[in-house]
Design an enzyme around this catalytic site. Structure first.
Site, PDB file in Angstrom:
ATOM      1  N   GLU A  16       0.827  -1.216   0.000  1.00  0.00           N
ATOM      2  CA  GLU A  16       0.000   0.000   0.000  1.00  0.00           C
ATOM      3  C   GLU A  16       0.859   1.264   0.000  1.00  0.00           C
ATOM      4  O   GLU A  16       0.502   2.253  -0.621  1.00  0.00           O
ATOM      5  CB  GLU A  16      -0.957   0.004   1.201  1.00  0.00           C
ATOM      6  CG  GLU A  16      -2.094  -1.002   1.080  1.00  0.00           C
ATOM      7  CD  GLU A  16      -3.000  -0.736  -0.132  1.00  0.00           C
ATOM      8  OE1 GLU A  16      -3.066   0.407  -0.599  1.00  0.00           O
ATOM      9  OE2 GLU A  16      -3.627  -1.706  -0.604  1.00  0.00           O
ATOM     10  N   TYR A  99      -5.924   7.167   3.781  1.00  0.00           N
ATOM     11  CA  TYR A  99      -6.115   6.144   2.756  1.00  0.00           C
ATOM     12  C   TYR A  99      -5.422   4.839   3.154  1.00  0.00           C
ATOM     13  O   TYR A  99      -6.023   3.761   3.150  1.00  0.00           O
ATOM     14  CB  TYR A  99      -5.577   6.628   1.392  1.00  0.00           C
ATOM     15  CG  TYR A  99      -5.490   5.500   0.402  1.00  0.00           C
ATOM     16  CD1 TYR A  99      -6.615   5.105  -0.312  1.00  0.00           C
ATOM     17  CD2 TYR A  99      -4.313   4.773   0.240  1.00  0.00           C
ATOM     18  CE1 TYR A  99      -6.561   4.019  -1.178  1.00  0.00           C
ATOM     19  CE2 TYR A  99      -4.254   3.695  -0.615  1.00  0.00           C
ATOM     20  CZ  TYR A  99      -5.373   3.324  -1.330  1.00  0.00           C
ATOM     21  OH  TYR A  99      -5.327   2.248  -2.158  1.00  0.00           O
ATOM     22  N   ASP A 117      -9.624   6.313  -3.100  1.00  0.00           N
ATOM     23  CA  ASP A 117      -8.525   6.714  -3.976  1.00  0.00           C
ATOM     24  C   ASP A 117      -9.120   7.260  -5.276  1.00  0.00           C
ATOM     25  O   ASP A 117     -10.350   7.442  -5.377  1.00  0.00           O
ATOM     26  CB  ASP A 117      -7.565   5.542  -4.229  1.00  0.00           C
ATOM     27  CG  ASP A 117      -8.189   4.460  -5.111  1.00  0.00           C
ATOM     28  OD1 ASP A 117      -9.413   4.511  -5.363  1.00  0.00           O
ATOM     29  OD2 ASP A 117      -7.447   3.566  -5.557  1.00  0.00           O
TER      30      ASP A 117
END
Ligand code: SF4
Length: 338
Positions: A16, A99, A117
């Site tokens: 990520e 996020y 996103d």
């Protein structure tokens, strides 16, 4: 994607972080290499920062690597090597924003935190017919609220990944495949034929452009001088050839000579251009001119860097350099000075 169906929270976290500003196809080889070098959070925590930056070399946004490294140390020291499982705890780690906190906790720990996103923004603004500017925080917050309401409590990780994949594979920026979209029946943009105007994004501000002059100084033993950028600066912890911005009306050789005097406290003569290249960063672009320099007087001191070092050309490969400087090192290792 090598991290798909990955049960290890550490690897999900690394993936990520890499995907924050990098496309999947670019990130994939870096991910494989990174995990082979640092297979666990313990390996990453005990690595030298230079090793971590070397593994990140070419991927850009190097603060991601520095933050990941320092967060790994914290996970080992404060959390017994286990990544915190809640949004409120994990977001305290360096480099983890809303996020990434939502993505990692939902995928690794099945917590109902919705990720937003670019793909999710596109799907949800089209689906709900949101025509406001997606560059504004207000619109992004609105999309987050919709996503928070929608998230599947029982399989939040799958939900998040499915929504992102719907955006990347079906609801593409141009020519979305509405006929084959599983949510077409409720989609406002599709019904109103507005997929070409939603999502709306106001024009980006023009990026400034800088002309940079850098100096390549070689000593009598053929060693070249490189400098370690300050830890807290952009590209911090990476090596570079010293130099800086050209002033208005200044000849580029004079820029190089002035910058080296300021940065290293030495007098040099810039006598031959090695190469020039253009490079674009997220918020500005540069044209970099690299010049061979002769040391006239003084001993280089790191006035504006962490350290300066004389290295042989064939040793340059060991050091992490940002992209524009990397091109320079490749030229230097493949081309001898006159
Ligand atoms: Fe996107 Fe079309 Fe699906 Fe709506 S119907 S979400 S515009 S692909």
């Amino acid at each position: 994607m090598p991290w798909r169906n990955e049960p290890d929270p550490y690897k999900i976290w690394v993936s990520e972080i890499m995907l924050q500003q990098t496309r999947v196809d670019q990130a994939t080889p870096y991910f494989r290499n990174f995990i082979s070098l640092f297979p666990t959070v313990y390996d990453l925590a005990k690595a030298e920062q230079q090793e971590v930056l070397k593994a990140w070399e070419g991927l850009g946004y190097y603060s991601r690597a520095r933050n990941l490294h320092s967060a790994a140390k914290r996970v080992v020291e404060d959390h017994d090597g286990k990544l915190p499982e809640t949004y409120d705890e994990i977001i305290k780690l360096k480099g983890i924003g809303p996020y990434t906190a939502a993505a990692v906790t939902s995928i690794a720990f099945n917590k109902p935190n919705a990720v937003v996103d670019g793909n999710v923004i596109r799907v949800l603004t089209r689906y709900f017919g949101i025509e406001e500017d997606t560059r504004s925080t207000k619109t992004r917050n609105k999309v987050q609220e919709f996503a928070d309401k929608l998230i599947a409590e029982d399989r939040p990780g799958d939900f998040n990944q499915a929504l992102m994949e719907l955006g990347s594979e079906v609801c593409k920026p141009s020519s979305p495949d509405c006929m084959n979209c599983p949510v077409q029946s409720g989609c406002v943009a599709s019904k109103m034929a507005k997929t070409d105007i939603i999502p709306y994004k106001s024009p980006a501000k023009k990026k400034p452009h800088h002309v940079i002059g850098v100096g390549v100084i070689e000593d009598e033993n053929g060693k070249l001088l490189i400098a370690l950028r300050p830890e807290d600066a952009m590209l911090g912890g990476l090596w570079e050839f010293p130099g800086g911005k050209q002033k208005e009306g200044e000849e580029i050789q004079n820029t190089v000579e002035r910058e080296l005097k300021e940065e290293l406290g030495v007098e040099v003569k810039a006598y031959k251009e090695l190469m020039s290249l253009k490079h674009t960063y997220s918020h500005f672009s540069i044209t970099m001119h690299a010049w061979f320099c002769k040391l006239i007087s003084g001993t280089p001191t790191p006035n504006e860097s962490q350290e300066v070092r004389w290295v042989q050309r064939d040793e340059l490969e060991r050091y992490p350099f940002p992209k524009a400087n990397k091109v320079l090192t490749q030229r230097l290792t493949g081309e001898e000075q006159d």
